[in-house]
Design a protein around this motif. Sequence first.
Motif: not given
Length: 186
Positions: A16, A60, A63, A91
Amino acid sequence: MNAADAVRAVVDAVPDALFVSSLGTATSALRAATGDGPHLYMGGSMGSALAAALGVADCRPERRVVSIIGDGEAVMGAGSLWALAGLKPENLLVVVLADGHYTITGGQQLGVPGAFSAVAEALGGVRTETVESVQEIAPAIGAGPWPALVEVRYAERVWPGPSPFVDCPLVRSRFTAAATGEPAAI
Ligand SMILES: Cc1ncc(C[n+]2csc(CCOP(=O)(O)OP(=O)(O)O)c2C)c(N)n1
């Protein structure tokens, strides 16, 4: 191990994620592994991929972001390792494809120590792993917190197939759509 198998294992481990790849083998392998998915392929600007990935991770935070870079790229953009150590984005994962050569330009030897995990470890703030087989990749990615840097040492210098050259406006448009959820502009 070759780069295509290594990158496929990374993509399978974090399907993802938003991916940012450096020019050369990294981009070709990511195009092959994801069917030319909507990733940020830095097709020409050597040394900039990790810096770009740091920006994506910052913009982001919800994410997971994975930067896949060649070892020549990592040397040219080495300052970004300091930025990584300073910013510590939780991340962001960095995967260094380390074959000791500038493959795309004719296979010249890197000519400097490929000590990417060791350098990141010395800088601190980043979990580091070094792997030498495809089977070790998923466990290394999942073994602990991010930011993490996984140095993937491989010896089979087989070209992954698809071109590392990309249509920049199209790449930008598709990646922006993937990162924002908004429709692609082109
Ligand atoms: C600033 C800059 N210098 C040199 C080049 C030429 N160049 C393109 S790819 C490459 C080698 C990249 O090496 P690496 O990151 O190890 O990837 P590989 O070729 O092994 O896939 C070089 C020197 C470039 N594109 N930009």
